[in-house]
Write a protein that holds these residues in place. Sequence first.
Motif, PDB file in Angstrom:
ATOM      1  N   MET A 148       4.741  -0.267   8.899  1.00 33.76           N
ATOM      2  CA  MET A 148       4.032   1.229   8.974  1.00 33.76           C
ATOM      3  C   MET A 148       4.776   2.332   9.400  1.00 33.76           C
ATOM      4  O   MET A 148       4.689   3.107   8.406  1.00 33.76           O
ATOM      5  CB  MET A 148       3.049   0.983  10.513  1.00 33.76           C
ATOM      6  CG  MET A 148       1.827   0.319  10.060  1.00 33.76           C
ATOM      7  SD  MET A 148       0.532   1.181   8.779  1.00 33.76           S
ATOM      8  CE  MET A 148       0.459   2.504   9.753  1.00 33.76           C
ATOM      9  N   ILE A 149       5.788   2.328  10.111  1.00 32.04           N
ATOM     10  CA  ILE A 149       6.645   3.433  10.322  1.00 32.04           C
ATOM     11  C   ILE A 149       7.489   3.732   9.258  1.00 32.04           C
ATOM     12  O   ILE A 149       7.462   4.940   8.805  1.00 32.04           O
ATOM     13  CB  ILE A 149       7.616   3.164  11.783  1.00 32.04           C
ATOM     14  CG1 ILE A 149       6.608   2.980  12.960  1.00 32.04           C
ATOM     15  CG2 ILE A 149       8.713   4.325  11.669  1.00 32.04           C
ATOM     16  CD1 ILE A 149       7.645   2.359  13.968  1.00 32.04           C
ATOM     17  N   SER A 150       7.992   2.783   8.621  1.00 37.04           N
ATOM     18  CA  SER A 150       8.865   3.084   7.682  1.00 37.04           C
ATOM     19  C   SER A 150       7.936   3.667   6.189  1.00 37.04           C
ATOM     20  O   SER A 150       8.288   4.380   5.478  1.00 37.04           O
ATOM     21  CB  SER A 150       9.506   1.587   6.807  1.00 37.04           C
ATOM     22  OG  SER A 150      10.215   1.850   5.786  1.00 37.04           O
ATOM     23  N   GLY A 151       6.888   3.011   6.176  1.00 37.50           N
ATOM     24  CA  GLY A 151       5.920   3.717   4.888  1.00 37.50           C
ATOM     25  C   GLY A 151       5.583   5.078   5.242  1.00 37.50           C
ATOM     26  O   GLY A 151       5.447   5.899   4.471  1.00 37.50           O
ATOM     27  N   LEU A 152       5.184   5.231   6.392  1.00 33.60           N
ATOM     28  CA  LEU A 152       4.783   6.772   6.673  1.00 33.60           C
ATOM     29  C   LEU A 152       6.131   7.757   6.708  1.00 33.60           C
ATOM     30  O   LEU A 152       5.849   9.036   6.135  1.00 33.60           O
ATOM     31  CB  LEU A 152       4.425   6.717   8.179  1.00 33.60           C
ATOM     32  CG  LEU A 152       3.200   6.133   8.696  1.00 33.60           C
ATOM     33  CD1 LEU A 152       2.777   6.139  10.134  1.00 33.60           C
ATOM     34  CD2 LEU A 152       1.980   7.111   8.135  1.00 33.60           C
ATOM     35  N   TYR A 203       0.750  -1.209  -0.043  1.00 37.16           N
ATOM     36  CA  TYR A 203      -0.008  -0.029   0.054  1.00 37.16           C
ATOM     37  C   TYR A 203       0.876   1.178   0.050  1.00 37.16           C
ATOM     38  O   TYR A 203       0.712   1.956  -0.530  1.00 37.16           O
ATOM     39  CB  TYR A 203      -0.928   0.108   1.259  1.00 37.16           C
ATOM     40  CG  TYR A 203      -2.170  -0.754   0.933  1.00 37.16           C
ATOM     41  CD1 TYR A 203      -3.194  -0.240  -0.031  1.00 37.16           C
ATOM     42  CD2 TYR A 203      -2.875  -1.530   1.838  1.00 37.16           C
ATOM     43  CE1 TYR A 203      -4.359  -0.632  -0.279  1.00 37.16           C
ATOM     44  CE2 TYR A 203      -4.007  -2.069   1.503  1.00 37.16           C
ATOM     45  CZ  TYR A 203      -4.912  -1.755   0.597  1.00 37.16           C
ATOM     46  OH  TYR A 203      -6.064  -2.524   0.419  1.00 37.16           O
ATOM     47  N   TYR A 204       1.940   1.267   0.691  1.00 39.64           N
ATOM     48  CA  TYR A 204       2.880   2.364   0.795  1.00 39.64           C
ATOM     49  C   TYR A 204       3.618   2.609  -0.549  1.00 39.64           C
ATOM     50  O   TYR A 204       4.034   3.649  -0.906  1.00 39.64           O
ATOM     51  CB  TYR A 204       3.874   2.281   1.982  1.00 39.64           C
ATOM     52  CG  TYR A 204       3.053   2.873   3.471  1.00 39.64           C
ATOM     53  CD1 TYR A 204       2.563   4.190   3.542  1.00 39.64           C
ATOM     54  CD2 TYR A 204       2.707   1.984   4.420  1.00 39.64           C
ATOM     55  CE1 TYR A 204       2.124   4.503   4.641  1.00 39.64           C
ATOM     56  CE2 TYR A 204       2.316   2.200   5.522  1.00 39.64           C
ATOM     57  CZ  TYR A 204       1.801   3.475   5.710  1.00 39.64           C
ATOM     58  OH  TYR A 204       1.354   4.049   6.940  1.00 39.64           O
ATOM     59  N   ARG A 205       3.914   1.426  -1.202  1.00 41.07           N
ATOM     60  CA  ARG A 205       4.475   1.705  -2.431  1.00 41.07           C
ATOM     61  C   ARG A 205       3.627   2.287  -3.583  1.00 41.07           C
ATOM     62  O   ARG A 205       4.223   2.588  -4.527  1.00 41.07           O
ATOM     63  CB  ARG A 205       5.099   0.394  -2.924  1.00 41.07           C
ATOM     64  CG  ARG A 205       6.368  -0.366  -2.107  1.00 41.07           C
ATOM     65  CD  ARG A 205       7.129  -1.201  -2.756  1.00 41.07           C
ATOM     66  NE  ARG A 205       6.361  -2.177  -3.436  1.00 41.07           N
ATOM     67  CZ  ARG A 205       6.094  -3.544  -3.295  1.00 41.07           C
ATOM     68  NH1 ARG A 205       6.545  -3.656  -1.894  1.00 41.07           N
ATOM     69  NH2 ARG A 205       5.544  -4.425  -3.970  1.00 41.07           N
TER      70      ARG A 205
END
Length: 593
Positions: A191-195, A162-164
């Motif tokens: 989650m932290i990396s994506g944010l 989703y973050y990609r």
Amino acid sequence: MSIAVPVRAPRWVSRRRIFEQHLADLHKCKNLVHIKQVFAQILKSDLHSDLQVAAKLVSAFSLCHQMGLAIKVFDLIEEPNTHLYNTLIGAHVRNSQASQAFATFLRMQSSGLPADNFTYPFLLKACSGKSCLPLVQTIHSQVEKFGFRADIFVPNSLIDTYYRCGPLGVFGARKLFSMMVVRDTVSWNTMISGLVKVGELNEARRLFDEMPVKDAISWNTILDGHVKAGDMNAAFELFEKMPERNVVSWSTMVSGYCKVGELDMARMMFDNMPVKSVVPWTIMISGYAQKGLAKEAIMLYDQMEEAGLIIDHGTVISILAACAESGLLGLGMKVHTSVQRTGLTCNTLVLNALIDMYAKCGSLDKALSIFGGMPEKDVVSWNIMIQGLAVHRHAEKALELYDRMKQEKFEPDGVTFIGVLCACTHAGFIDQGLDHFLEMGRDFGIVPQIEHYGCVVDLLGRGGRLKEAFGLIQSMPVEPNAVIWGTLLGACRVHNDSEMAAEVLDRLVKLEKSDSGNFSTLSNISSAAGDWDGAASARFQMRSSGIKKPPGASSIDVDDEIHEFTAFDTSHTESDGIYQVVATLRMDLEEVR
């Protein structure tokens, strides 16, 4: 008396056992010759129909980018199972063949085989970019439908994907994370990396603070977030709290201080590192090079070599990029010597970086020599060389190279045409440049970007065709930026068109209200045209808005050290002597007059 006779172990071992031993690590092998030899033995021994053997061979061939052979192995199996299908899907993904991966998945479904908890993570790896969001959402619905969310590996993969998909995927990631009953450290880290990647540092920090158990990845991820945001105070505060620091932690801090220009702090961090890999050395050397500190960069590079560290292509490319940016030819040549010594001269990426460095440092003969001797060129190689020739006003050579590129069956891309248009601009080949601009879409299906429009505006402007340039800007399918209008304003100055300049400035001020150079340019145009009222008006506007024109700067490389000067600058250690020489030169010039 009986004598004990030792029992000898049987020498006979089944062929299956022998091949199991040979095949144990085959799926990790990258030696194509060895894989082909094993494949031949498998065919000879009639083991090609073994599902486990086939899966290992598919993986091995895919690692060597031999997807044709991987598919051949797969097709030898009459009834593939889910594991073998998953292996082939993963092989396609590994080789950037997303459409083939999904085609294999559909083939698996049509054969009646069910997907498992490994199938969807493989497919998710093939999804990247905002255009893939609907596909990711479809996969997510399948995961929910078949109950795979219970396997934490699957939702973790979904969050990452989703973050990609960029900012549009953030909502999906947040929602899924909030629905997860069980979360592991990977869930939180993802989650932290994506944010952090989408710029939501505050939320990332909040999650980090809430995280029940943190590992080294957690700390390094949020540390990297603060560094990327340029907040080195928060980064240093976090760094001091870290229960354990590794090479990544130290390297992140060194990189952060280099990026904000605090090289003394970067060097202090570097010197205090308990263990150094080649990465922090590369960061520190590149940091010095980007700031034009050639002596420090060369000295540290020598120390790195004396320490026995082996440079890789990543190190070389990073340092050469910094040399190209700052014009540090001396350091670039030293790196080139290391490349020749370490055998990296067959690496296309390294050779491209060398050509770029030499071209940007003005050593075109050296750049052309490396380009001509490349064992394997790619489109980037041609683009760098065309651009290098164009920028240094060798327009005809650049255009000849472009023709050669097409003759050798390399398809130009958008970057190629920026170089071609730049060459036409410098040579004044207006009509030829316009033909190439049309050629982009007509022959190669390339949609012109704002950079291409900027090149054509410059081309027309330099040729005095200001009305055409203005009309092109108004017809652009994208909103013109300050660079586009600024280019036309510069052309108005060259051709003393104060009327159009005033109209252009009106558009430009709306985009760049604080750029004094625009008012200064209009004032100069008006003065040259004898419009003293217009010149005074432009100067008054500049003063009333409180805008001050920053002093111009120039730099010179002396003994591998970059010296920068601005108007009335006294910060240089030799400024007194420099101004005495300037005063002497001024008096000598007056005597000549």
